[in-house]
Design a protein around this motif. Structure first.
Motif, mmCIF file in Angstrom:
data_model
loop_
_atom_site.group_PDB
_atom_site.id
_atom_site.type_symbol
_atom_site.label_atom_id
_atom_site.label_comp_id
_atom_site.label_asym_id
_atom_site.label_seq_id
_atom_site.Cartn_x
_atom_site.Cartn_y
_atom_site.Cartn_z
ATOM 1 N N ILE A 36 0.824 -1.199 0.028
ATOM 2 C CA ILE A 36 0.022 0.112 -0.031
ATOM 3 C C ILE A 36 0.900 1.060 -0.028
ATOM 4 C CG2 ILE A 36 -1.633 1.221 1.133
ATOM 5 C CD1 ILE A 36 -2.768 -1.335 2.147
ATOM 6 N N GLU A 37 1.877 1.217 0.651
ATOM 7 C CA GLU A 37 2.796 2.430 0.800
ATOM 8 C C GLU A 37 3.449 2.612 -0.524
ATOM 9 O OE1 GLU A 37 4.547 5.735 2.189
ATOM 10 O OE2 GLU A 37 3.323 4.561 3.231
ATOM 11 N N ILE A 38 3.964 1.603 -1.068
ATOM 12 C CA ILE A 38 4.375 1.815 -2.770
ATOM 13 C C ILE A 38 3.452 2.127 -3.490
ATOM 14 C CG2 ILE A 38 5.423 0.271 -4.471
ATOM 15 C CD1 ILE A 38 6.789 -1.491 -2.733
ATOM 16 N N MET A 39 1.938 1.739 -3.314
ATOM 17 C CA MET A 39 1.336 2.274 -4.396
ATOM 18 C C MET A 39 0.966 3.868 -4.048
ATOM 19 S SD MET A 39 -1.482 -0.726 -3.875
ATOM 20 C CE MET A 39 -2.873 -0.187 -4.819
ATOM 21 N N ARG A 40 0.929 4.334 -2.766
ATOM 22 C CA ARG A 40 0.832 5.684 -2.641
ATOM 23 C C ARG A 40 1.782 6.485 -3.395
ATOM 24 N NH1 ARG A 40 -0.786 6.168 3.756
ATOM 25 N NH2 ARG A 40 -3.044 6.116 3.533
ATOM 26 N N LEU A 41 3.355 5.892 -3.205
ATOM 27 C CA LEU A 41 4.427 6.704 -3.608
ATOM 28 C C LEU A 41 4.332 6.800 -5.304
ATOM 29 C CD1 LEU A 41 7.388 5.178 -1.587
ATOM 30 C CD2 LEU A 41 6.518 7.603 -1.212
ATOM 31 N N MET A 42 3.819 5.637 -5.655
ATOM 32 C CA MET A 42 3.177 5.565 -7.224
ATOM 33 C C MET A 42 2.122 6.554 -7.623
ATOM 34 S SD MET A 42 3.998 1.614 -7.986
ATOM 35 C CE MET A 42 3.542 1.836 -10.119
ATOM 36 N N GLY A 43 1.906 7.374 -6.732
ATOM 37 C CA GLY A 43 0.610 8.276 -6.990
ATOM 38 C C GLY A 43 -0.821 7.782 -7.203
ATOM 39 N N VAL A 44 -1.083 6.556 -6.693
ATOM 40 C CA VAL A 44 -2.272 5.965 -6.899
ATOM 41 C C VAL A 44 -3.185 6.612 -5.700
ATOM 42 C CG1 VAL A 44 -3.493 3.698 -6.361
ATOM 43 C CG2 VAL A 44 -1.386 3.602 -7.369
ATOM 44 N N SER A 45 -4.226 7.053 -6.214
ATOM 45 C CA SER A 45 -5.097 7.899 -5.109
ATOM 46 C C SER A 45 -5.748 7.043 -4.009
ATOM 47 C CB SER A 45 -6.427 8.394 -6.118
ATOM 48 O OG SER A 45 -7.265 7.296 -6.490
ATOM 49 N N ASN A 46 -6.135 7.835 -3.014
ATOM 50 C CA ASN A 46 -6.484 7.085 -1.794
ATOM 51 C C ASN A 46 -8.154 5.940 -2.126
ATOM 52 O OD1 ASN A 46 -4.581 7.584 0.248
ATOM 53 N ND2 ASN A 46 -5.661 9.893 0.497
ATOM 54 N N TRP A 47 -8.625 6.642 -2.952
ATOM 55 C CA TRP A 47 -9.846 5.764 -3.363
ATOM 56 C C TRP A 47 -9.362 4.643 -3.907
ATOM 57 C CZ3 TRP A 47 -14.843 5.025 -2.424
ATOM 58 C CH2 TRP A 47 -15.460 4.469 -3.677
ATOM 59 N N TYR A 48 -8.483 4.460 -4.618
ATOM 60 C CA TYR A 48 -8.064 3.084 -5.129
ATOM 61 C C TYR A 48 -7.662 2.238 -4.161
ATOM 62 C CZ TYR A 48 -9.132 4.772 -10.021
ATOM 63 O OH TYR A 48 -9.861 5.451 -11.063
ATOM 64 N N ILE A 49 -7.058 2.698 -3.166
ATOM 65 C CA ILE A 49 -6.528 1.939 -2.179
ATOM 66 C C ILE A 49 -7.841 1.380 -1.162
ATOM 67 C CG2 ILE A 49 -4.783 1.896 -0.088
ATOM 68 C CD1 ILE A 49 -3.227 3.953 -1.641
ATOM 69 N N LYS A 50 -8.479 2.346 -1.097
ATOM 70 C CA LYS A 50 -9.643 2.212 0.191
ATOM 71 C C LYS A 50 -10.729 1.109 -0.705
ATOM 72 C CE LYS A 50 -9.023 6.199 2.550
ATOM 73 N NZ LYS A 50 -9.551 7.595 3.052
ATOM 74 N N PHE A 51 -11.025 1.309 -1.963
ATOM 75 C CA PHE A 51 -12.268 0.651 -2.397
ATOM 76 C C PHE A 51 -12.047 -0.557 -2.465
ATOM 77 C CE2 PHE A 51 -14.552 -0.953 -6.094
ATOM 78 C CZ PHE A 51 -15.877 -0.586 -6.006
ATOM 79 N N PRO A 52 -10.980 -1.522 -2.848
ATOM 80 C CA PRO A 52 -11.125 -2.793 -2.904
ATOM 81 C C PRO A 52 -11.067 -3.234 -1.477
ATOM 82 C CG PRO A 52 -9.062 -1.820 -4.134
ATOM 83 C CD PRO A 52 -9.790 -0.527 -3.474
ATOM 84 N N LEU A 53 -10.571 -2.742 -0.407
ATOM 85 C CA LEU A 53 -10.853 -3.302 1.091
ATOM 86 C C LEU A 53 -12.466 -3.177 1.481
ATOM 87 C CD1 LEU A 53 -7.683 -1.405 2.591
ATOM 88 C CD2 LEU A 53 -7.910 -3.926 1.760
ATOM 89 N N ILE A 54 -12.947 -2.202 0.832
ATOM 90 C CA ILE A 54 -14.294 -1.898 1.317
ATOM 91 C C ILE A 54 -15.230 -3.025 0.447
ATOM 92 C CG2 ILE A 54 -16.518 -0.543 1.001
ATOM 93 C CD1 ILE A 54 -14.689 1.787 1.498
ATOM 94 N N LEU A 55 -14.769 -3.179 -0.628
ATOM 95 C CA LEU A 55 -15.310 -4.354 -1.775
ATOM 96 C C LEU A 55 -15.095 -5.625 -0.999
ATOM 97 C CD1 LEU A 55 -16.762 -5.034 -3.998
ATOM 98 C CD2 LEU A 55 -14.673 -5.121 -5.332
ATOM 99 N N GLN A 56 -13.996 -5.873 -0.522
ATOM 100 C CA GLN A 56 -13.699 -7.482 0.090
ATOM 101 C C GLN A 56 -14.590 -7.507 1.308
ATOM 102 O OE1 GLN A 56 -9.684 -7.918 0.732
ATOM 103 N NE2 GLN A 56 -10.021 -9.742 2.183
ATOM 104 N N GLY A 57 -14.794 -6.439 2.132
ATOM 105 C CA GLY A 57 -15.705 -6.713 3.079
ATOM 106 C C GLY A 57 -17.077 -6.859 2.633
ATOM 107 N N ALA A 58 -17.582 -6.021 1.582
ATOM 108 C CA ALA A 58 -19.050 -6.321 1.195
ATOM 109 C C ALA A 58 -19.234 -7.674 0.852
ATOM 110 C CB ALA A 58 -19.400 -5.161 0.199
#
Length: 304
Positions: free
Chosen positions: A216-238
């Motif tokens: 997740i830290e690498i994804m942030r450094l690469m410029g991936v927005s927070n939404w793209y990090i958070k959404f999969p986790l929310i989707l996994q719970g759903a």
């Protein structure tokens, strides 16, 4: 330059070199959705424990909710068919008495039952001795709403020719108490289901976040927005909540069969939409509460 400021500088530097177009966003979206599937796969047998736990929680809710609908249906049906039984004096003029009752407000229908008919029906049901008919002529009075029964009975007391009156007041009151209790239990169960579901998913997503912390830290450094990090986790719970709800439908359908037998025993129809509403509610609660549990875990352990 401090470590924090160096990290922020590097992050901004990398972000500035990332192309911003729809194809890039689409690739990122596809990658993260694929990561959800991989994450669920990496969890292994723990998935079974999570889904079955959620299924058990949702089964309890679905069973109680479905039972509440049946109890409410029976109470409402009893109220709609409830009638006052008025027993006439031997010398009463039936036609005059019926006309007087029909003048009373909220009276819908008056049905005359001769004592001979009542006596024949009683002899068919019970083994009665060979005696003269002791039953009185009876009038069945249908009232607009159950709440108006007491008022109608009060007005009927002034009518001559009526010897006594009755209706199944105690039985209806008992069913109303049961109805209130079932609604209260359902409300409490919804709160408990919410807390348990959110807790289970919260702990699960917390483990996922910890296992993917470096990624997740690498994804942030690469410029991936927070939404793209958070959404999969929310989707996994759903997804966990959805699968748990689907599994919970099986025992709920078994309960549905027993409740249908209960309605047949009381000879009262059930709400036609009861089962569909129950399944829909279980699915919505399972997905919504599970997604909420993921969101809470993200807010706690994945700071923006």
């Amino acid at each position: 330059m401090t470590r924090g400021s160096r990290r922020q500088y590097l992050k901004q530097k990398i972000k500035s070199h990332i192309p911003k177009d729809w194809l890039t966003e689409l690739r990122i979206t596809y990658r993260i959705i694929a990561e959800v599937v991989k994450s669920i796969g990496r969890t292994g047998l723990i998935n079974i424990a999570i889904i079955t736990t959620l299924a058990a929680i949702l089964t309890i809710f679905g069973t109680i909710f479905r039972t509440t609908l049946s109890v409410s249906s029976i109470v409402n049906e009893m109220g709609s068919v409830l009638e006052i039984s008025a027993y006439l004096s031997p010398n009463a003029d039936v036609n005059t008495t019926v006309k007087e009752i029909k003048k009373i407000e909220n009276v819908v229908r008056v049905q005359y039952i001769p004592k001979e008919q009542s006596w024949e029906e009683l002899k068919k049901e019970l083994d009665v001795p060979d005696i003269s008919n002791p039953l009185p002529d009876t009038l069945h009075i249908k009232v607009k709403t159950p709440e108006k029964i007491e008022e109608v009975m009060k007005n009927m007391k002034n009518i001559s020719g009526i010897n006594d009156m009755s209706y199944a007041k105690d039985l209806v009151q008992k069913f109303k108490v049961i109805d209130k209790i079932s609604h209260t239990i359902t409300f409490i169960v919804i709160i408990v289901v919410c807390i348990l579901t959110v807790t289970v998913i919260n702990n699960t997503i917390e483990l996922v976040i910890q296992s993917r912390k470096e990624e997740i830290e690498i994804m942030r450094l690469m410029g991936v927005s927070n939404w793209y990090i958070k959404f999969p986790l929310i989707l996994q719970g759903a997804i966990y909540g959805f699968l748990g709800a689907i599994l919970a439908v099986i025992p709920i359908n078994i309960v549905q069969n027993y409740l249908q037998k209960m309605h047949a025993y009381f000879m009262m129809p059930c709400y036609s939409y009861a089962q569909a509403l129950t399944i829909f509610s279980v699915l919505i609660l399972g997905v919504a509460f599970s997604a909420s549990g993921s969101f809470i875990s993200i807010k706690k352990h994945l700071l923006t």
